[in-house]
Scaffold this motif. Structure first.
Motif, PDB file in Angstrom:
ATOM      1  N   ALA A 187      48.801  46.796  42.938  1.00  0.00           N
ATOM      2  CA  ALA A 187      48.958  46.203  44.276  1.00  0.00           C
ATOM      3  C   ALA A 187      48.980  44.674  44.157  1.00  0.00           C
ATOM      4  O   ALA A 187      48.057  43.986  44.592  1.00  0.00           O
ATOM      5  CB  ALA A 187      47.834  46.667  45.198  1.00  0.00           C
ATOM      6  N   PRO A 188      50.056  44.115  43.578  1.00  0.00           N
ATOM      7  CA  PRO A 188      50.112  42.665  43.349  1.00  0.00           C
ATOM      8  C   PRO A 188      50.299  41.836  44.625  1.00  0.00           C
ATOM      9  O   PRO A 188      50.210  40.614  44.559  1.00  0.00           O
ATOM     10  CB  PRO A 188      51.320  42.511  42.422  1.00  0.00           C
ATOM     11  N   LYS A 189      50.519  42.496  45.758  1.00  0.00           N
ATOM     12  CA  LYS A 189      50.687  41.753  47.012  1.00  0.00           C
ATOM     13  C   LYS A 189      49.341  41.353  47.615  1.00  0.00           C
ATOM     14  O   LYS A 189      49.286  40.787  48.693  1.00  0.00           O
ATOM     15  CB  LYS A 189      51.506  42.569  48.005  1.00  0.00           C
ATOM     16  N   PHE A 190      48.252  41.672  46.891  1.00  0.00           N
ATOM     17  CA  PHE A 190      46.906  41.281  47.319  1.00  0.00           C
ATOM     18  C   PHE A 190      46.316  40.299  46.322  1.00  0.00           C
ATOM     19  O   PHE A 190      46.586  40.369  45.124  1.00  0.00           O
ATOM     20  CB  PHE A 190      45.983  42.506  47.419  1.00  0.00           C
ATOM     21  N   ARG A 191      45.485  39.365  46.822  1.00  0.00           N
ATOM     22  CA  ARG A 191      44.661  38.490  45.986  1.00  0.00           C
ATOM     23  C   ARG A 191      43.312  39.184  45.871  1.00  0.00           C
ATOM     24  O   ARG A 191      42.628  39.391  46.873  1.00  0.00           O
ATOM     25  CB  ARG A 191      44.464  37.122  46.652  1.00  0.00           C
ATOM     26  N   TRP A 192      42.938  39.529  44.667  1.00  0.00           N
ATOM     27  CA  TRP A 192      41.698  40.279  44.455  1.00  0.00           C
ATOM     28  C   TRP A 192      40.528  39.312  44.309  1.00  0.00           C
ATOM     29  O   TRP A 192      40.626  38.283  43.660  1.00  0.00           O
ATOM     30  CB  TRP A 192      41.859  41.198  43.251  1.00  0.00           C
TER      31      TRP A 192
END
Length: 194
Positions: free
Chosen positions: A44-49
């Motif tokens: 899920a690279p569309k989130f900043r973890w």
């Protein structure tokens, strides 16, 4: 912002900070979440973890305020002798806008009532100190990711790891520093729960 700019003291005003009260999670939980979050960052690279060192459960966001005010609130919360309690993390959830998620979080399956009671104590002291009352009901959760886009992103199909219950023994007043490398949290005062 007026006198006393954020994170600095001026000749005309006191030090102002961006603060919050939070519950730390055990180091063991951070270790177990590391693999999960690394895998999710790929899927899920569309989130900043959230960086592992920043993981916590927020009890009350204070916003921008004078450091002395935050410390007074912490002192009164400590004087109220808040009780220790057992907590366990639960299911993955999201704050959504339609079908897209802006924030991903892990909820609380044990200790939510006690966390809400602690939040109510902190809230009462914040209002007593003149802070604006929080209008949203408190819901205990740990933010693990935020969408990179304001409209949100699809919720990843994932189940968080099962984390063991632990005894919550501290409430921490933190100050948030913003910078090029992201937010960094600095503990200002630790309140031992009894």
């Amino acid at each position: 912002m007026g006198s006393g700019q954020l994170d600095q003291e001026s000749e005309t005003g006191p030090l102002r900070v961006r603060g919050f009260f939070g519950l730390p999670i055990p180091d063991e939980h951070r270790s177990r979440l590391r693999e999960y979050m690394q895998a999710q960052a790929v899927l899920a690279p569309k989130f900043r973890w959230t960086p592992l060192e920043n993981l916590h459960l927020t009890i009350r966001f204070l916003g921008h305020l004078e450091l002395e005010t935050a410390i007074r609130i912490a002192g009164r919360v400590e004087a109220s002798a808040p009780r220790t309690f057992t907590m366990q993390m639960g299911e993955l959830g999201a704050f959504k806008r339609g079908r897209l998620a802006r924030v991903l979080w892990i909820g609380v399956s044990l200790g939510a009532t006690e966390a809400a009671e602690l939040a109510a104590t902190v809230e009462a002291e914040c209002v007593r100190e003149g802070l604006e009352a929080e209008t949203r009901p408190y819901a205990a959760h740990m933010t693990i990711a935020r969408s990179r886009r304001p409209e949100g992103a699809p919720v990843p199909a994932a189940v968080p790891p099962v984390l063991p219950a632990w005894r919550v023994a501290e409430l921490i007043l933190c100050r948030r520093h913003l910078g090029g490398g992201g937010a960094r949290y600095e503990p200002i005062r630790t309140i031992n729960l009894r």
